[in-house]
Write a protein that holds these residues in place. Structure first.
Motif, PDB file in Angstrom:
ATOM      1  N   CYS A  10       0.827  -1.210   0.000  1.00 34.03           N
ATOM      2  CA  CYS A  10       0.000   0.000   0.000  1.00 34.03           C
ATOM      3  C   CYS A  10       0.860   1.259   0.000  1.00 34.03           C
ATOM      4  O   CYS A  10       1.759   1.408   0.817  1.00 34.03           O
ATOM      5  N   THR A  11       0.541   2.162  -0.938  1.00 40.05           N
ATOM      6  CA  THR A  11       1.280   3.420  -1.045  1.00 40.05           C
ATOM      7  C   THR A  11       0.501   4.591  -0.444  1.00 40.05           C
ATOM      8  O   THR A  11       0.964   5.722  -0.479  1.00 40.05           O
ATOM      9  N   GLY A  12      -0.718   4.312   0.034  1.00 39.71           N
ATOM     10  CA  GLY A  12      -1.528   5.375   0.599  1.00 39.71           C
ATOM     11  C   GLY A  12      -2.105   6.321  -0.431  1.00 39.71           C
ATOM     12  O   GLY A  12      -2.408   7.473  -0.122  1.00 39.71           O
ATOM     13  N   CYS A  13      -2.311   5.819  -1.653  1.00 41.37           N
ATOM     14  CA  CYS A  13      -2.799   6.689  -2.730  1.00 41.37           C
ATOM     15  C   CYS A  13      -4.226   7.156  -2.495  1.00 41.37           C
ATOM     16  O   CYS A  13      -4.639   8.181  -3.013  1.00 41.37           O
ATOM     17  N   GLY A  14      -5.002   6.392  -1.744  1.00 39.82           N
ATOM     18  CA  GLY A  14      -6.371   6.783  -1.428  1.00 39.82           C
ATOM     19  C   GLY A  14      -7.414   6.377  -2.450  1.00 39.82           C
ATOM     20  O   GLY A  14      -8.598   6.633  -2.248  1.00 39.82           O
ATOM     21  N   ASN A  15      -7.022   5.764  -3.532  1.00 40.42           N
ATOM     22  CA  ASN A  15      -7.975   5.352  -4.577  1.00 40.42           C
ATOM     23  C   ASN A  15      -9.133   4.532  -4.022  1.00 40.42           C
ATOM     24  O   ASN A  15     -10.278   4.714  -4.415  1.00 40.42           O
ATOM     25  N   CYS A  16      -8.814   3.623  -3.157  1.00 35.97           N
ATOM     26  CA  CYS A  16      -9.827   2.694  -2.667  1.00 35.97           C
ATOM     27  C   CYS A  16     -10.827   3.353  -1.723  1.00 35.97           C
ATOM     28  O   CYS A  16     -11.972   2.916  -1.616  1.00 35.97           O
ATOM     29  N   VAL A  17     -10.412   4.391  -1.038  1.00 39.59           N
ATOM     30  CA  VAL A  17     -11.228   4.976   0.023  1.00 39.59           C
ATOM     31  C   VAL A  17     -12.604   5.429  -0.483  1.00 39.59           C
ATOM     32  O   VAL A  17     -13.635   5.092   0.097  1.00 39.59           O
ATOM     33  N   ASP A  18     -12.617   6.150  -1.598  1.00 41.08           N
ATOM     34  CA  ASP A  18     -13.884   6.658  -2.127  1.00 41.08           C
ATOM     35  C   ASP A  18     -14.727   5.582  -2.790  1.00 41.08           C
ATOM     36  O   ASP A  18     -15.902   5.793  -3.065  1.00 41.08           O
ATOM     37  N   THR A  19     -14.123   4.450  -3.079  1.00 42.71           N
ATOM     38  CA  THR A  19     -14.818   3.359  -3.756  1.00 42.71           C
ATOM     39  C   THR A  19     -15.714   2.578  -2.811  1.00 42.71           C
ATOM     40  O   THR A  19     -16.711   2.005  -3.230  1.00 42.71           O
ATOM     41  N   CYS A  20     -15.374   2.562  -1.565  1.00 45.75           N
ATOM     42  CA  CYS A  20     -16.082   1.705  -0.616  1.00 45.75           C
ATOM     43  C   CYS A  20     -17.484   2.232  -0.313  1.00 45.75           C
ATOM     44  O   CYS A  20     -17.635   3.359   0.156  1.00 45.75           O
ATOM     45  N   PRO A  21     -18.510   1.416  -0.553  1.00 41.91           N
ATOM     46  CA  PRO A  21     -19.891   1.843  -0.315  1.00 41.91           C
ATOM     47  C   PRO A  21     -20.260   1.898   1.156  1.00 41.91           C
ATOM     48  O   PRO A  21     -21.265   2.506   1.519  1.00 41.91           O
ATOM     49  N   SER A  22     -19.459   1.280   2.001  1.00 42.90           N
ATOM     50  CA  SER A  22     -19.808   1.270   3.421  1.00 42.90           C
ATOM     51  C   SER A  22     -18.800   2.027   4.279  1.00 42.90           C
ATOM     52  O   SER A  22     -18.766   1.861   5.493  1.00 42.90           O
ATOM     53  N   GLU A  23     -18.003   2.851   3.611  1.00 41.35           N
ATOM     54  CA  GLU A  23     -17.039   3.697   4.317  1.00 41.35           C
ATOM     55  C   GLU A  23     -16.166   2.911   5.292  1.00 41.35           C
ATOM     56  O   GLU A  23     -15.906   3.343   6.413  1.00 41.35           O
ATOM     57  N   ALA A  24     -15.742   1.744   4.837  1.00 38.58           N
ATOM     58  CA  ALA A  24     -14.896   0.893   5.686  1.00 38.58           C
ATOM     59  C   ALA A  24     -13.418   1.240   5.543  1.00 38.58           C
ATOM     60  O   ALA A  24     -12.603   0.755   6.319  1.00 38.58           O
ATOM     61  N   LEU A  25     -13.093   2.054   4.534  1.00 36.48           N
ATOM     62  CA  LEU A  25     -11.694   2.371   4.278  1.00 36.48           C
ATOM     63  C   LEU A  25     -11.382   3.829   4.593  1.00 36.48           C
ATOM     64  O   LEU A  25     -12.166   4.720   4.314  1.00 36.48           O
ATOM     65  N   SER A  26     -10.222   4.041   5.187  1.00 38.76           N
ATOM     66  CA  SER A  26      -9.752   5.399   5.437  1.00 38.76           C
ATOM     67  C   SER A  26      -8.241   5.372   5.370  1.00 38.76           C
ATOM     68  O   SER A  26      -7.629   4.309   5.307  1.00 38.76           O
ATOM     69  N   LEU A  27      -7.647   6.531   5.339  1.00 39.39           N
ATOM     70  CA  LEU A  27      -6.193   6.581   5.338  1.00 39.39           C
ATOM     71  C   LEU A  27      -5.697   6.886   6.737  1.00 39.39           C
ATOM     72  O   LEU A  27      -6.229   7.739   7.436  1.00 39.39           O
ATOM     73  N   ASP A  28      -4.677   6.136   7.135  1.00 33.17           N
ATOM     74  CA  ASP A  28      -4.029   6.344   8.427  1.00 33.17           C
ATOM     75  C   ASP A  28      -2.579   6.667   8.098  1.00 33.17           C
ATOM     76  O   ASP A  28      -1.772   5.779   7.855  1.00 33.17           O
TER      77      ASP A  28
END
Ligand code: SF4
Ligand code: SF4
Length: 56
Positions: A10-28
């Motif tokens: 993981c490079t922390g690009c954030g691409n996946c964060v907005d894709t998640c329909p249940s807001e399970a992803l965030s950047l730390d």
């Protein structure tokens, strides 16, 4: 179950964060963080990761 992240990749690009329909992803910082309770295993984030850090 919840999506699995390979933190080495993981490079922390954030691409996946907005894709998640249940807001399970965030950047730390520079890594993605998964809320395993919120993840519904839909798999939407897996295809969005440019470095294949996510898997089910
Ligand atoms: S599998 Fe679906 S619900 Fe789980 S983190 Fe990825 S996009 Fe979100
Ligand atoms: S899309 Fe992949 S590299 Fe980008 S933050 Fe998500 S898991 Fe990390």
């Amino acid at each position: 179950m919840a999506v699995i992240v390979d933190l080495e990749k993981c490079t922390g690009c954030g691409n996946c964060v907005d894709t998640c329909p249940s807001e399970a992803l965030s950047l730390d910082g520079e890594k993605v963080k998964i809320d395993e309770e919120a993840c519904i295993d839909c798999g939407a984030c897996v295809d969005e990761c440019p470095v294949e850090a996510l898997s089910l």
